[in-house]
Design a protein around this motif. Structure first.
Motif, PDB file in Angstrom:
ATOM      1  N   ALA A 303       0.795  -1.261   0.019  1.00  0.00           N
ATOM      2  CA  ALA A 303      -0.067   0.082   0.012  1.00  0.00           C
ATOM      3  C   ALA A 303       0.906   1.226   0.047  1.00  0.00           C
ATOM      4  N   PHE A 304       2.051   1.190   0.641  1.00  0.00           N
ATOM      5  CA  PHE A 304       2.947   2.505   0.682  1.00  0.00           C
ATOM      6  C   PHE A 304       3.688   2.499  -0.659  1.00  0.00           C
ATOM      7  N   ARG A 305       3.755   1.471  -1.385  1.00  0.00           N
ATOM      8  CA  ARG A 305       4.663   1.359  -2.594  1.00  0.00           C
ATOM      9  C   ARG A 305       3.721   1.978  -3.608  1.00  0.00           C
ATOM     10  N   GLU A 306       2.178   1.633  -3.478  1.00  0.00           N
ATOM     11  CA  GLU A 306       1.434   2.250  -4.632  1.00  0.00           C
ATOM     12  C   GLU A 306       1.192   3.804  -4.195  1.00  0.00           C
ATOM     13  N   ALA A 307       1.275   4.257  -3.056  1.00  0.00           N
ATOM     14  CA  ALA A 307       1.106   5.458  -2.676  1.00  0.00           C
ATOM     15  C   ALA A 307       2.327   6.508  -3.265  1.00  0.00           C
ATOM     16  N   LEU A 308       3.473   5.918  -3.311  1.00  0.00           N
ATOM     17  CA  LEU A 308       4.602   6.375  -3.308  1.00  0.00           C
ATOM     18  C   LEU A 308       5.041   6.549  -4.881  1.00  0.00           C
ATOM     19  N   ALA A 309       4.461   5.494  -5.733  1.00  0.00           N
ATOM     20  CA  ALA A 309       4.875   5.464  -7.199  1.00  0.00           C
ATOM     21  C   ALA A 309       4.925   6.731  -7.849  1.00  0.00           C
ATOM     22  N   PRO A 310       4.031   7.441  -7.658  1.00  0.00           N
ATOM     23  CA  PRO A 310       3.847   9.245  -8.305  1.00  0.00           C
ATOM     24  C   PRO A 310       5.313   9.864  -7.978  1.00  0.00           C
ATOM     25  N   VAL A 311       5.906   9.608  -6.812  1.00  0.00           N
ATOM     26  CA  VAL A 311       7.142  10.411  -6.480  1.00  0.00           C
ATOM     27  C   VAL A 311       8.106  10.238  -7.506  1.00  0.00           C
ATOM     28  N   VAL A 312       8.450   8.942  -7.986  1.00  0.00           N
ATOM     29  CA  VAL A 312       9.230   8.823  -8.984  1.00  0.00           C
ATOM     30  C   VAL A 312       9.009   9.516 -10.427  1.00  0.00           C
ATOM     31  N   ASP A 313       7.650   9.356 -10.659  1.00  0.00           N
ATOM     32  CA  ASP A 313       7.205  10.109 -11.849  1.00  0.00           C
ATOM     33  C   ASP A 313       7.635  11.680 -11.844  1.00  0.00           C
ATOM     34  N   ARG A 314       7.217  12.094 -10.451  1.00  0.00           N
ATOM     35  CA  ARG A 314       7.398  13.444 -10.468  1.00  0.00           C
ATOM     36  C   ARG A 314       8.855  13.976 -10.557  1.00  0.00           C
ATOM     37  N   TRP A 315       9.979  13.148 -10.048  1.00  0.00           N
ATOM     38  CA  TRP A 315      11.034  13.327  -9.895  1.00  0.00           C
ATOM     39  C   TRP A 315      11.709  13.443 -11.466  1.00  0.00           C
ATOM     40  N   ILE A 316      10.833  12.215 -12.180  1.00  0.00           N
ATOM     41  CA  ILE A 316      11.542  12.076 -13.492  1.00  0.00           C
ATOM     42  C   ILE A 316      11.052  13.448 -14.465  1.00  0.00           C
ATOM     43  N   ASP A 317       9.790  13.944 -14.247  1.00  0.00           N
ATOM     44  CA  ASP A 317       9.426  15.030 -14.980  1.00  0.00           C
ATOM     45  C   ASP A 317      10.359  16.284 -14.463  1.00  0.00           C
ATOM     46  N   ASP A 318      10.543  16.558 -13.198  1.00  0.00           N
ATOM     47  CA  ASP A 318      11.249  17.471 -12.721  1.00  0.00           C
ATOM     48  C   ASP A 318      12.571  17.555 -13.381  1.00  0.00           C
ATOM     49  N   VAL A 319      13.475  16.663 -13.375  1.00  0.00           N
ATOM     50  CA  VAL A 319      14.891  16.396 -13.866  1.00  0.00           C
ATOM     51  C   VAL A 319      14.966  16.519 -15.304  1.00  0.00           C
ATOM     52  N   SER A 320      13.857  16.005 -15.891  1.00  0.00           N
ATOM     53  CA  SER A 320      13.700  15.949 -17.321  1.00  0.00           C
ATOM     54  C   SER A 320      13.630  17.419 -17.734  1.00  0.00           C
ATOM     55  N   SER A 321      13.039  18.411 -17.133  1.00  0.00           N
ATOM     56  CA  SER A 321      12.776  19.713 -17.539  1.00  0.00           C
ATOM     57  C   SER A 321      14.218  20.461 -17.578  1.00  0.00           C
ATOM     58  N   LYS A 322      15.145  19.798 -16.836  1.00  0.00           N
ATOM     59  CA  LYS A 322      16.571  20.460 -16.803  1.00  0.00           C
ATOM     60  C   LYS A 322      17.463  19.993 -17.859  1.00  0.00           C
ATOM     61  N   GLY A 323      16.764  19.204 -18.520  1.00  0.00           N
ATOM     62  CA  GLY A 323      17.536  18.475 -19.699  1.00  0.00           C
ATOM     63  C   GLY A 323      18.492  17.254 -19.316  1.00  0.00           C
ATOM     64  N   ILE A 324      17.724  16.596 -18.075  1.00  0.00           N
ATOM     65  CA  ILE A 324      18.397  15.322 -17.466  1.00  0.00           C
ATOM     66  C   ILE A 324      17.411  14.182 -18.021  1.00  0.00           C
TER      67      ILE A 324
END
Length: 344
Positions: A303-324
Motif C-alpha cells: 500500500a505504501f509502494r502504491e502511494a509512493l509510485a507518483p514520487v518517481v514520476d514527479r522526479w523524472i518530470d522535474d529533472v527532465s525539464s532541466k535536460g536530464i
C-alpha cells in the motif's frame, strides 16, 4: 643535565621534527554530527587514517565534528567549494537541487533496503552519469544510509492514511515529496535540530534511519519505529565526502593516489556495511528502551509502494525539464542496484 638526558631530549626532538616534516599536507574535514556518532568513528576516522597510511605519513587529516569550524550543516557544501575547509561530509539534500542526478538513489522503489548495493551502483554510475553534479568538488566517495524509516512520537503507523495531517521531518526535497504523497506535511531541518523539534511537538515524527537513534537519543523522544516488510524503506538519503576542487588540483599525483586508494569501489561497498550495522544497533537500542518496532506486512508495504509510485514520476518530470534523462537514470539505478544486490 647529564649525557643520557641530553641524548633523550635530542632523540625526542628528532622524532618530532621528522614527524612534522613527514606530514607535508594537512587537511581539515568538517561535518555536522558529534565525534561519538558512528559516521565519525566507524566511517570518517578509518577512512582518514587509511589515507594517511597510504601517503607514507605525508598526509594528516584533522576531523572537526559538530560544525566546530562554524556555520550550519546546509553551508558545508559552500564551505568546500569556497575552500573555507578542505573536505566535508554532508547530506546532499541539505542544498536542494544541487545534485539532481544523484537524487535518483534517494527515490522510493529505487532504493528499498540495501545500502551496499546502492553505494556500489553509485560508484558504477559516477563517471558516466553523476559526475556533472559535483563541479568545483573532487568526490572522495558517495553513500546512502540504510533508508528512511518512520519514527513517531506517539502514533503507530500501518497505512498511508495513518500519516494524514501529521508533520514529519525530512532533510531532502525527494523526502518531502514522499511525505506529501502520504498526506503528511514535510518539515525540512538538519538532523541535529530534530531532538528539540520532537520534544516540543514541532513535528510528530521523522523519516530517518535507525542509525541516528543512538547519537541523538531518538528513543527518548519517540515511541514507535516503523519499516516495511524485509526492512523495506521509503527511499533514502545520499551523502558525500568531497574535497575542494582547487586543493585537489594542487596536490601531486602520489598524494592524490593516497586518497584514491582509500576511496575505491571496495570502500564504497564497505561504507554500506557500516551503515547497515549501525542501523541494526540503533533499532536494538530503541527496543531495549521500551519502544515498539513495527514491521509492516507485505500487504501493508504494498500500500505504501502504491502511494509512493507518483514520487518517481514527479522526479523524472522535474529533472527532465532541466535536460536530464530522469527515466534513463531510474532504469540504470534499478538495474545496477539489482546487479549489486547481495554484495555485502
Amino acid at each position: 643535565m647529564n649525557i643520557k638526558t641530553v641524548a633523550l631530549a635530542l632523540g625526542a626532538s628528532l622524532v618530532m621534527t621528522t614527524s612534522a616534516l613527514a606530514q607535508e599536507y594537512t587537511f581539515k574535514l568538517h561535518h555536522m554530527l558529534s565525534a561519538k556518532a558512528p559516521s565519525h568513528t566507524e566511517m570518517l576516522e578509518p577512512w582518514a587514517r587509511a589515507v594517511e597510511e597510504n601517503s607514507g605519513g605525508k598526509v594528516k587529516i584533522e576531523i572537526f565534528p559538530s560544525m566546530t569550524l562554524g556555520g550550519r550543516p546546509p553551508e558545508l557544501i559552500q564551505q568546500a567549494r569556497d575552500g573555507v575547509v578542505d573536505l566535508i561530509w554532508t547530506v546532499n539534500g541539505y542544498t536542494p537541487g544541487l545534485f539532481p542526478r544523484t537524487e535518483v538513489f534517494e527515490l522510493p522503489t529505487v532504493f528499498k533496503n540495501d545500502p551496499v548495493a546502492a553505494n556500489l551502483a553509485m560508484y558504477d554510475m559516477f563517471e558516466e552519469s553523476l559526475k556533472d553534479d559535483y563541479k568545483g568538488l573532487e568526490v572522495m566517495f558517495l553513500h546512502v544510509h540504510a533508508g528512511q524509516a518512520i519514527h513517531m512520537r506517539s502514533d503507530d503507523v500501518r497505512s498511508p492514511a495513518d500519516l494524514a495531517g501529521k508533520k514529519l521531518r525530512i532533510p531532502t526535497r525527494t523526502g518531502a515529496w514522499v511525505i506529501e504523497a502520504l498526506g503528511a506535511s514535510p518539515v525540512a531541518m538538519p538532523v541535529p535540530e530534530l531532538p528539540p523539534a520532537l520534544q516540543k511537538g514541532v513535528v510528530d515524527g521523522a523519516l530517518i534511519p535507525w542509525e541516528i537513534i543512538a547519537p541523538l537519543k531518538i528513543q527518548e523522544q519517540t515511541e514507535f519505529q516503523i519499516e516495511g516488510a524485509e526492512k523495506e524503506r521509503l527511499g533514502t538519503t545520499t551523502f558525500q565526502v568531497s574535497m575542494n576542487g582547487d586543493r585537489w588540483g594542487s596536490l601531486p599525483p602520489e598524494i592524490q593516489q593516497a586518497f584514491k586508494d582509500a576511496s575505491g569501489r571496495e570502500w564504497w561497498g564497505e561504507v554500506g556495511n557500516v551503515w547497515r550495522a549501525t542501523d541494526d544497533f540503533g533499532i536494538e537500542l530503541a527496543v531495549k528502551s521500551g519502544n515498539t518496532h513495527t514491521t509492516l506486512s507485505e500487504e501493508e508495504t504494498a500500500a505504501f509502494r502504491e502511494a509512493l509510485a507518483p514520487v518517481v514520476d514527479r522526479w523524472i518530470d522535474d529533472v527532465s525539464s532541466k535536460g536530464i534523462d530522469g527515466a534513463g537514470l531510474v532504469e540504470k539505478a534499478r538495474e545496477l542496484i539489482a546487479t549489486n544486490g547481495g554484495a555485502s
